[in-house]
Design a protein around this motif. Structure first.
Motif, PDB file in Angstrom:
ATOM      1  N   VAL A   1      -4.232  -3.643  13.807  1.00 47.36           N
ATOM      2  CA  VAL A   1      -2.868  -3.131  13.793  1.00 47.36           C
ATOM      3  C   VAL A   1      -2.926  -1.609  13.636  1.00 47.36           C
ATOM      4  CG1 VAL A   1      -0.634  -3.154  12.636  1.00 47.36           C
ATOM      5  CG2 VAL A   1      -1.992  -5.253  12.812  1.00 47.36           C
ATOM      6  N   ALA A   2      -2.301  -0.850  14.549  1.00 43.33           N
ATOM      7  CA  ALA A   2      -2.314   0.610  14.504  1.00 43.33           C
ATOM      8  C   ALA A   2      -1.488   1.114  13.318  1.00 43.33           C
ATOM      9  CB  ALA A   2      -1.751   1.161  15.811  1.00 43.33           C
ATOM     10  N   GLY A   3      -1.872   2.318  12.819  1.00 38.99           N
ATOM     11  CA  GLY A   3      -1.145   2.921  11.693  1.00 38.99           C
ATOM     12  C   GLY A   3       0.143   3.588  12.157  1.00 38.99           C
ATOM     13  N   LYS A   4       0.682   4.476  11.315  1.00 39.04           N
ATOM     14  CA  LYS A   4       1.937   5.179  11.614  1.00 39.04           C
ATOM     15  C   LYS A   4       1.721   6.191  12.731  1.00 39.04           C
ATOM     16  CE  LYS A   4       3.494   4.935   6.832  1.00 39.04           C
ATOM     17  NZ  LYS A   4       3.862   5.733   5.642  1.00 39.04           N
ATOM     18  N   SER A   5       2.780   6.408  13.476  1.00 37.86           N
ATOM     19  CA  SER A   5       2.728   7.447  14.504  1.00 37.86           C
ATOM     20  C   SER A   5       2.774   8.824  13.846  1.00 37.86           C
ATOM     21  CB  SER A   5       3.901   7.282  15.467  1.00 37.86           C
ATOM     22  OG  SER A   5       5.122   7.519  14.780  1.00 37.86           O
ATOM     23  N   GLN A   6       2.340   9.847  14.618  1.00 40.94           N
ATOM     24  CA  GLN A   6       2.356  11.212  14.082  1.00 40.94           C
ATOM     25  C   GLN A   6       3.780  11.650  13.774  1.00 40.94           C
ATOM     26  OE1 GLN A   6      -0.424  13.020  13.245  1.00 40.94           O
ATOM     27  NE2 GLN A   6       1.106  14.322  12.250  1.00 40.94           N
ATOM     28  N   SER A   7       4.717  11.207  14.585  1.00 49.25           N
ATOM     29  CA  SER A   7       6.117  11.565  14.350  1.00 49.25           C
ATOM     30  C   SER A   7       6.597  11.013  13.015  1.00 49.25           C
ATOM     31  CB  SER A   7       6.979  11.027  15.488  1.00 49.25           C
ATOM     32  OG  SER A   7       8.350  11.274  15.240  1.00 49.25           O
ATOM     33  N   ALA A   8       6.211   9.776  12.709  1.00 51.64           N
ATOM     34  CA  ALA A   8       6.620   9.188  11.433  1.00 51.64           C
ATOM     35  C   ALA A   8       5.962   9.917  10.266  1.00 51.64           C
ATOM     36  CB  ALA A   8       6.258   7.703  11.420  1.00 51.64           C
TER      37      ALA A   8
ATOM     38  N   ALA B   1       0.811  -1.218   0.000  1.00 48.36           N
ATOM     39  CA  ALA B   1       0.000   0.000   0.000  1.00 48.36           C
ATOM     40  C   ALA B   1       0.844   1.268   0.000  1.00 48.36           C
ATOM     41  CB  ALA B   1      -0.918   0.009   1.224  1.00 48.36           C
ATOM     42  N   LEU B   2       2.108   1.189   0.405  1.00 46.39           N
ATOM     43  CA  LEU B   2       2.952   2.381   0.512  1.00 46.39           C
ATOM     44  C   LEU B   2       3.093   3.162  -0.792  1.00 46.39           C
ATOM     45  CD1 LEU B   2       5.786   1.228   2.950  1.00 46.39           C
ATOM     46  CD2 LEU B   2       3.983   2.920   3.362  1.00 46.39           C
ATOM     47  N   PRO B   3       3.305   2.527  -1.943  1.00 50.49           N
ATOM     48  CA  PRO B   3       3.441   3.320  -3.161  1.00 50.49           C
ATOM     49  C   PRO B   3       2.227   4.182  -3.442  1.00 50.49           C
ATOM     50  CG  PRO B   3       4.193   1.086  -3.525  1.00 50.49           C
ATOM     51  CD  PRO B   3       3.521   1.088  -2.191  1.00 50.49           C
TER      52      PRO B   3
ATOM     53  N   LYS C   1      -2.948  10.320   2.715  1.00 53.74           N
ATOM     54  CA  LYS C   1      -4.283   9.734   2.770  1.00 53.74           C
ATOM     55  C   LYS C   1      -4.564   9.172   4.156  1.00 53.74           C
ATOM     56  CE  LYS C   1      -4.731   8.471  -2.099  1.00 53.74           C
ATOM     57  NZ  LYS C   1      -5.014   7.358  -3.055  1.00 53.74           N
ATOM     58  N   ALA C   2      -5.816   9.159   4.475  1.00 54.71           N
ATOM     59  CA  ALA C   2      -6.203   8.644   5.795  1.00 54.71           C
ATOM     60  C   ALA C   2      -5.901   7.149   5.866  1.00 54.71           C
ATOM     61  CB  ALA C   2      -7.690   8.901   6.036  1.00 54.71           C
ATOM     62  N   GLU C   3      -5.347   6.711   6.993  1.00 55.95           N
ATOM     63  CA  GLU C   3      -5.028   5.303   7.191  1.00 55.95           C
ATOM     64  C   GLU C   3      -6.204   4.590   7.877  1.00 55.95           C
ATOM     65  OE1 GLU C   3      -1.453   5.129   9.447  1.00 55.95           O
ATOM     66  OE2 GLU C   3      -0.178   5.318   7.688  1.00 55.95           O
ATOM     67  N   LYS C   4      -6.385   3.370   7.489  1.00 57.56           N
ATOM     68  CA  LYS C   4      -7.432   2.553   8.115  1.00 57.56           C
ATOM     69  C   LYS C   4      -6.785   1.461   8.964  1.00 57.56           C
ATOM     70  CE  LYS C   4     -10.769   3.249   4.376  1.00 57.56           C
ATOM     71  NZ  LYS C   4     -11.633   2.579   3.361  1.00 57.56           N
ATOM     72  N   THR C   5      -7.378   1.242  10.109  1.00 63.09           N
ATOM     73  CA  THR C   5      -6.869   0.173  10.970  1.00 63.09           C
ATOM     74  C   THR C   5      -7.206  -1.175  10.352  1.00 63.09           C
ATOM     75  OG1 THR C   5      -7.231   1.557  12.915  1.00 63.09           O
ATOM     76  CG2 THR C   5      -6.933  -0.802  13.279  1.00 63.09           C
ATOM     77  N   PHE C   6      -6.171  -2.034  10.244  1.00 63.63           N
ATOM     78  CA  PHE C   6      -6.369  -3.320   9.580  1.00 63.63           C
ATOM     79  C   PHE C   6      -6.055  -4.444  10.566  1.00 63.63           C
ATOM     80  CE2 PHE C   6      -4.993  -6.912   6.930  1.00 63.63           C
ATOM     81  CZ  PHE C   6      -6.081  -6.995   6.077  1.00 63.63           C
ATOM     82  N   LEU C   7      -7.089  -5.197  10.884  1.00 60.21           N
ATOM     83  CA  LEU C   7      -6.940  -6.354  11.761  1.00 60.21           C
ATOM     84  C   LEU C   7      -6.346  -5.953  13.116  1.00 60.21           C
ATOM     85  CD1 LEU C   7      -5.635  -9.028   9.220  1.00 60.21           C
ATOM     86  CD2 LEU C   7      -7.993  -8.641   9.985  1.00 60.21           C
TER      87      LEU C   7
ATOM     88  N   HIS D   1      -5.040  19.877   5.570  1.00 54.38           N
ATOM     89  CA  HIS D   1      -5.736  19.698   4.289  1.00 54.38           C
ATOM     90  C   HIS D   1      -5.987  18.209   4.090  1.00 54.38           C
ATOM     91  CE1 HIS D   1      -7.075  20.602   0.254  1.00 54.38           C
ATOM     92  NE2 HIS D   1      -6.261  19.664  -0.229  1.00 54.38           N
ATOM     93  N   ASN D   2      -7.273  17.813   4.133  1.00 54.90           N
ATOM     94  CA  ASN D   2      -7.643  16.401   4.057  1.00 54.90           C
ATOM     95  C   ASN D   2      -6.892  15.620   5.144  1.00 54.90           C
ATOM     96  OD1 ASN D   2      -9.377  16.945   1.906  1.00 54.90           O
ATOM     97  ND2 ASN D   2      -7.715  16.664   0.402  1.00 54.90           N
ATOM     98  N   ALA D   3      -6.210  14.553   4.752  1.00 54.18           N
ATOM     99  CA  ALA D   3      -5.480  13.767   5.743  1.00 54.18           C
ATOM    100  C   ALA D   3      -4.082  14.299   5.992  1.00 54.18           C
ATOM    101  CB  ALA D   3      -5.398  12.308   5.293  1.00 54.18           C
ATOM    102  N   GLY D   4      -3.661  15.234   5.159  1.00 60.47           N
ATOM    103  CA  GLY D   4      -2.306  15.748   5.286  1.00 60.47           C
ATOM    104  C   GLY D   4      -2.288  17.247   5.557  1.00 60.47           C
TER     105      GLY D   4
END
Length: 391
Positions: free
Chosen positions: A162-169, A12-14, A154-160, A126-129
């Motif tokens: 598993v938490a998304g990226k931290s704000q710092s990242a 999904a990263l690309p 883009k907004a991240e969705k929690t999958f199974l 602006h949106n997710a960013g």
């Protein structure tokens, strides 16, 4: 299961990579090196959050640090004023400067800070960013450069679970994505200046460029690209003026030829003249002339009577005086006295008349009025003749 999640995230990263808008970020072609003296100076007014979202202030601080690092590492600008320096120089006027959006405001600010270019950046949710907007000032464009760049997050969705990226990242990725945008902002504002060389033969001539003092005599000045008006003035010469077009990183020589101002001949002071007077039209002159004629006639008659008296007193036989001469002599003597007296009075009256009717003196440039000395008239004295004897 964890392995499957990792594979899905990598796949999904690309999709997070987005094309930047507003500036041409394709390629990293190297900018031709420019001599330091032609590089413009830049003032960074601020890099601040444009909203009250939690993420905007932190990203603005990180973006400012990244931008200043790029500016100091590059060789595009001769000097760079950081926001802290700008704030210190402007003092109470900083808030107004930090809100500049029009050309006139930026132009006045550039003159106050004595820099060639100005930039300020804002960060907003602006949106997710985030959306980064750039307000840039370059007199060569005759308008404010206003460019916006979306981070494309883009907004991240929690999958199974598993938490998304931290704000710092996320912030680190934001700064990395904005790196190319910041590089293009620098290139857009770093067009080199040009140089005007004024070759002046008069070492005391004063040179102005676009109305601002440039120096005295031969002058070299670095100016923005575009049209500039050079004016040279010197005592005793007509003003010299020429408009030249200056290209980036190029020199333009203005050969000054001063034309001397012709000297005006010194005009002699004009003394106002009174109305012309014809002395022969003065009645007093005629009275004086008639008086003088009467005196002359009286003297002639008196001399004639005196001659008769002299001959009578001399005697002789016969006497050398006729009877008619003897009888006329007393009358001539009396008439002589009358003519001489009347003539003297006429002369005195005529001279007085002439003096009284003279025109007033003409004022001179010195303001000193000529004085007229009074004329003393001498009244001739007639001779009184007495005759005696018998005939």
């Amino acid at each position: 299961m964890k392995r499957l999640v990792s594979m899905l995230l990598v796949a999904a990263l690309p999709a997070l990579a987005q094309d930047f808008e507003g500036l041409d970020l394709s390629g990293d072609e190297k900018t031709p090196e420019v001599a330091k003296e032609y590089r413009p100076s830049l003032a960074v007014i601020s890099v601040k959050a444009a909203d009250k979202e939690d993420t905007s202030p932190a990203r603005a601080r990180q973006l400012e640090a990244e931008f200043l690092k790029q500016l100091h590492q590059s060789d595009l600008f001769q000097t760079v004023l950081e926001p802290s320096t700008v704030r210190a120089q402007l003092g109470g006027e900083f808030a107004q400067a930090d809100a500049c959006v029009d050309y006139a405001c930026f132009d006045a600010l550039a003159k106050k800070l004595k820099v060639n270019r100005i930039v300020r950046l804002t960060v907003a949710k602006h949106n997710a960013g985030s959306m980064v907007e750039m307000y840039g000032f370059d007199p060569g464009f005759n308008e404010v450069l206003h460019v916006g760049q979306d981070s494309g997050e883009k907004a991240e969705k929690t999958f199974l679970g598993v938490a998304g990226k931290s704000q710092s990242a996320k912030d680190k990725e934001f700064i990395k994505k904005m790196g190319s945008f910041l590089t293009q902002v620098q290139k857009r504002l770093s067009t080199p200046n040009g140089k005007v060389i004024v070759d002046n033969a008069d070492p005391g001539a004063i040179v102005t460029i676009d109305g601002a003092e440039g120096g005295v005599g031969n002058v070299e000045a670095f100016v923005q690209r575009g049209s500039h008006t050079v004016k040279v003035t010197a005592a005793g010469f007509k003003p010299f003026e020429k408009t030249v077009s200056v290209q980036p990183a190029a020199d333009v020589t203005v050969q000054v030829t001063l034309e001397a101002i012709p000297l005006d001949p010194v005009a002699a002071p004009v003394v106002p003249q009174g109305p012309s007077q014809n002395v022969f039209t003065k009645p007093g002159l005629y009275v004086a002339i008639i008086g003088a004629a009467a005196i002359a006639t009286g003297i002639a008659l008196g001399q004639s009577a005196q001659g008769v008296k002299t001959r009578l007193e001399a005697g002789g036989d016969p006497v050398a005086v006729t009877r008619a001469e003897a009888k006329a002599a007393p009358t001539q003597a009396l008439l002589a006295n009358v003519l001489v007296g009347a003539g003297a009075a006429a002369v005195a009256g005529g001279v007085t008349w002439i003096i009284v009717t003279l025109p007033p003196p003409v004022p001179t440039s010195t303001g000193v009025k000529p004085t007229i000395e009074p004329t003393e008239s001498v009244t001739p004295t007639g001779a009184m003749l007495r005759f005696g004897g018998s005939f």
